[in-house]
Design a protein around this motif. Sequence first.
Motif, PDB file in Angstrom:
ATOM      1  N   UNK A  96       0.821  -1.204   0.000  1.00  0.00           N
ATOM      2  CA  UNK A  96       0.000   0.000   0.000  1.00  0.00           C
ATOM      3  C   UNK A  96       0.860   1.262   0.000  1.00  0.00           C
ATOM      4  N   UNK A  97       0.573   2.146  -0.941  1.00  0.00           N
ATOM      5  CA  UNK A  97       1.228   3.450  -1.079  1.00  0.00           C
ATOM      6  C   UNK A  97       2.714   3.370  -1.404  1.00  0.00           C
ATOM      7  N   UNK A  98       3.179   2.199  -1.868  1.00  0.00           N
ATOM      8  CA  UNK A  98       4.606   2.105  -2.198  1.00  0.00           C
ATOM      9  C   UNK A  98       4.896   1.190  -3.384  1.00  0.00           C
ATOM     10  N   UNK A  99       4.217   0.064  -3.532  1.00  0.00           N
ATOM     11  CA  UNK A  99       4.572  -0.910  -4.568  1.00  0.00           C
ATOM     12  C   UNK A  99       4.128  -0.427  -5.947  1.00  0.00           C
ATOM     13  N   UNK A 100       5.080  -0.359  -6.867  1.00  0.00           N
ATOM     14  CA  UNK A 100       4.837   0.103  -8.235  1.00  0.00           C
ATOM     15  C   UNK A 100       4.640  -1.108  -9.144  1.00  0.00           C
ATOM     16  N   UNK A 119      -0.738   7.565   6.000  1.00  0.00           N
ATOM     17  CA  UNK A 119       0.661   7.484   5.588  1.00  0.00           C
ATOM     18  C   UNK A 119       1.131   8.825   5.024  1.00  0.00           C
ATOM     19  N   UNK A 120       2.422   9.022   5.094  1.00  0.00           N
ATOM     20  CA  UNK A 120       3.095  10.087   4.347  1.00  0.00           C
ATOM     21  C   UNK A 120       3.889   9.373   3.261  1.00  0.00           C
ATOM     22  N   UNK A 121       3.622   9.671   1.981  1.00  0.00           N
ATOM     23  CA  UNK A 121       4.371   9.004   0.922  1.00  0.00           C
ATOM     24  C   UNK A 121       4.609   9.964  -0.236  1.00  0.00           C
ATOM     25  N   UNK A 122       5.596   9.624  -1.055  1.00  0.00           N
ATOM     26  CA  UNK A 122       5.866  10.481  -2.207  1.00  0.00           C
ATOM     27  C   UNK A 122       6.531   9.718  -3.346  1.00  0.00           C
ATOM     28  N   UNK A 132       2.491  13.383  -0.809  1.00  0.00           N
ATOM     29  CA  UNK A 132       1.157  13.186  -0.241  1.00  0.00           C
ATOM     30  C   UNK A 132       1.302  13.083   1.278  1.00  0.00           C
ATOM     31  N   UNK A 133       0.655  14.003   1.999  1.00  0.00           N
ATOM     32  CA  UNK A 133       0.754  14.064   3.445  1.00  0.00           C
ATOM     33  C   UNK A 133      -0.583  13.727   4.099  1.00  0.00           C
ATOM     34  N   UNK A 160       6.182   6.433   4.357  1.00  0.00           N
ATOM     35  CA  UNK A 160       6.322   6.445   5.815  1.00  0.00           C
ATOM     36  C   UNK A 160       4.983   5.985   6.389  1.00  0.00           C
ATOM     37  N   UNK A 161       4.861   4.727   6.814  1.00  0.00           N
ATOM     38  CA  UNK A 161       3.572   4.247   7.328  1.00  0.00           C
ATOM     39  C   UNK A 161       3.143   4.979   8.589  1.00  0.00           C
ATOM     40  N   UNK A 162       1.860   5.206   8.718  1.00  0.00           N
ATOM     41  CA  UNK A 162       1.323   5.853   9.910  1.00  0.00           C
ATOM     42  C   UNK A 162       1.638   5.001  11.134  1.00  0.00           C
ATOM     43  N   UNK A 163       2.191   5.620  12.165  1.00  0.00           N
ATOM     44  CA  UNK A 163       2.482   4.921  13.405  1.00  0.00           C
ATOM     45  C   UNK A 163       3.774   4.133  13.416  1.00  0.00           C
ATOM     46  N   UNK A 164       4.517   4.128  12.287  1.00  0.00           N
ATOM     47  CA  UNK A 164       5.773   3.387  12.257  1.00  0.00           C
ATOM     48  C   UNK A 164       6.858   4.154  13.005  1.00  0.00           C
ATOM     49  N   UNK A 165       7.861   3.454  13.537  1.00  0.00           N
ATOM     50  CA  UNK A 165       8.951   4.141  14.238  1.00  0.00           C
ATOM     51  C   UNK A 165       9.633   5.152  13.341  1.00  0.00           C
TER      52      UNK A 165
END
Length: 205
Positions: free
Chosen positions: A63-67, A93-96, A115-116, A175-180
Motif C-alpha cells: 500500500x502506497x509504495x509498490x509500483x 501514511x506520508x508518501x511520495x 502526499x501528506x 512512511x507508514x502511519x504509526x511506524x517508528x
Amino acid sequence: MATNTYGRVTAGLAGLATTAALVLTGAAPAGAQTVGRDDSGADVFTWDTSASPATVTPSSRTTNVAVERVVVKHTRSAFVVATQMSSLARNGDYFYLNAVLTLPDETTYSSFLVVEPDDRNGRSVLQSPAGGSTIACRTMTHTVDYRADRLRLVVPRSCFGAPASFQVSGAVIDYPAGAPGGRVHVDQLFSETRSSVKTEPLARG
C-alpha cells in the motif's frame, strides 16, 4: 514533513548502491522520448535509519509504495512520470513519488509528488541541484487517483533548463502511519533491487 527532509531521504537512498544505466528487453533505444517498465511488485524494501548502522531488509508492504508499472516521457513541453500502483489508500501514511532528472552535464533536478496525512490530494515540488533548494515552478501539475491507484507528475521543461535530453531515476517512498521514526518502505522505479538505476537518455519528443 519539510522539503529538506525528504530530500535527505532521497539522497541517502541514492547512496545505497551505484547508479547504472537501464537495459530493458524491448525498451526504447537511447534517444527515445518514452520508457516504460513493468514491476513484479515484489521488490519493496524497508530502509531503517533508526538502527545503528542503518539496515535494509525485504518488505511485503504494498500500500502506497509498490509500483506495478512506470512510464516516463520527454515531450516537447514537459517531463511526465506516471505510475500504476498496487494500491493507494487514505490511511494516514506520508508518501511520495520522486523522479530525479540527470542532464547530459550530470546536473540533477529532483521532482516530487508529495502526499501528506493532512493533504491527501498531494503537492508538486521541484528541487535545484545546489543545496536542494525549492524551485518556483507554478506550472507543475500532478494527479493522485485513489480509485485507479495511479500517480502522475508533470514538470514543464522550462523549469529545469529545457535540456535536449535527460536520464530518469527515482522511487516511491512510504512512511507508514504509526511506524517508528526513520523507518521507510521503498520501491525503486527502474530496478528490481535496492539499487538506484537510470534510464537511457530520453530525447525531446
